[in-house]
Motif scaffolding. Structure first.
Motif, PDB file in Angstrom:
ATOM      1  N   UNK A  78       0.838  -1.189   0.000  1.00 44.69           N
ATOM      2  CA  UNK A  78       0.000   0.000   0.000  1.00 44.69           C
ATOM      3  C   UNK A  78       0.875   1.241   0.000  1.00 44.69           C
ATOM      4  N   UNK A  79       0.485   2.249  -0.760  1.00 45.68           N
ATOM      5  CA  UNK A  79       1.264   3.472  -0.831  1.00 45.68           C
ATOM      6  C   UNK A  79       1.203   4.285   0.456  1.00 45.68           C
ATOM      7  N   UNK A  80       0.283   3.971   1.358  1.00 48.70           N
ATOM      8  CA  UNK A  80       0.198   4.685   2.626  1.00 48.70           C
ATOM      9  C   UNK A  80       0.733   3.868   3.789  1.00 48.70           C
ATOM     10  N   UNK A  81       1.318   2.720   3.521  1.00 46.68           N
ATOM     11  CA  UNK A  81       1.840   1.823   4.553  1.00 46.68           C
ATOM     12  C   UNK A  81       3.297   2.173   4.858  1.00 46.68           C
ATOM     13  N   UNK A  82       3.630   2.610   6.080  1.00 39.06           N
ATOM     14  CA  UNK A  82       5.024   2.943   6.420  1.00 39.06           C
ATOM     15  C   UNK A  82       5.976   1.763   6.265  1.00 39.06           C
ATOM     16  N   UNK A  83       5.526   0.551   6.592  1.00 40.73           N
ATOM     17  CA  UNK A  83       6.375  -0.631   6.430  1.00 40.73           C
ATOM     18  C   UNK A  83       6.698  -0.868   4.954  1.00 40.73           C
TER      19      UNK A  83
END
Length: 229
Positions: free
Chosen positions: A76-81
């Motif tokens: 996901x483009x919003x996932x920090x990992x």
């Protein structure tokens, strides 16, 4: 920041943006007030009354298409990992396996929230030739473009990234308001999630086997025997 979560259950999607929640049918995919940005309010991961045309959602891939090993990344483009993986382990895999022709590498997007879907629309707006370059910008600047609770501000941030990749505002507005493409992308995500039992991001499918996030040494222990076999 308030959570902007897209929950999937039985093919249904519920979106909350900036604390605002609503549920509707496929017709509920509509622009954010004051912009042309798609607001995915509803169960549009499932074509309740008919099939979704996914032919426009091309597989975004790098490397040797005939390689013995295929890796599918779900992120996901919003996932920090996912951003951390992209900045480190991904580049190690690219240097050791993708650029050398040993691996076919496919990137598939996961849409946990509205901002991630919009980022996916922008990334794909540039076509396959610009896709991975835009992905690098989205992950490198994730905190900057995604941190606002104002959907229109995030839209503006994404448009700026798109312009830096060579697209015009007209092209970006057309992509961000493309309901059919959003539906198709969600359908591709839904079917991939079910097929490979994707429960978190980043996740990886290596020659059909699903794995959770891991370091480069763990990737090597999985990939190298497959290359030898």
């Amino acid at each position: 920041m308030k959570r902007r979560t897209l929950l999937l259950s039985g093919g249904a999607a519920l979106i909350a943006v900036g604390g605002y929640q609503t549920y509707a049918g496929l017709a509920g995919v509509r622009p954010v007030p004051g912009s042309s940005l798609i607001e995915p309010n509803a169960a549009f991961a499932q074509a309740a009354e008919g099939e979704v045309d996914t032919s426009r959602v091309f597989e975004m891939e790098l490397g040797n298409p005939d390689a013995a090993v295929t890796i599918i990344e779900f992120s996901s483009f919003t996932c920090p990992h996912c951003a951390a993986y992209n900045a480190t382990v991904y580049h190690q895999i690219k240097e050791a396996y993708i650029d050398t022709g040993l691996v076919r590498y496919i990137k598939r997007e996961v849409y946990f929230d509205a901002y991630g879907l919009w980022a996916g629309l922008v990334a794909r707006c540039g076509g396959p030739m610009r896709y991975f370059g835009i992905v690098e910008m989205l992950y490198a600047e994730q905190r900057e473009w995604s941190r606002s609770d104002d959907a229109n501000e995030v839209a503006g941030n994404l448009r700026r990234i798109g312009r830096r990749a060579g697209m015009s505002d007209e092209e970006l507005n057309a992509c961000l308001s493309d309901r059919d493409m959003a539906l198709a992308m969600m359908e591709v995500y839904r079917t991939g999630q079910q097929e490979y039992d994707i429960r978190g991001t980043p996740s990886f499918v290596i020659n059909g086997q699903t794995y959770s996030n891991m370091g480069f040494d763990e990737f090597r222990r999985i990939i190298d025997p497959l290359l030898e076999g």
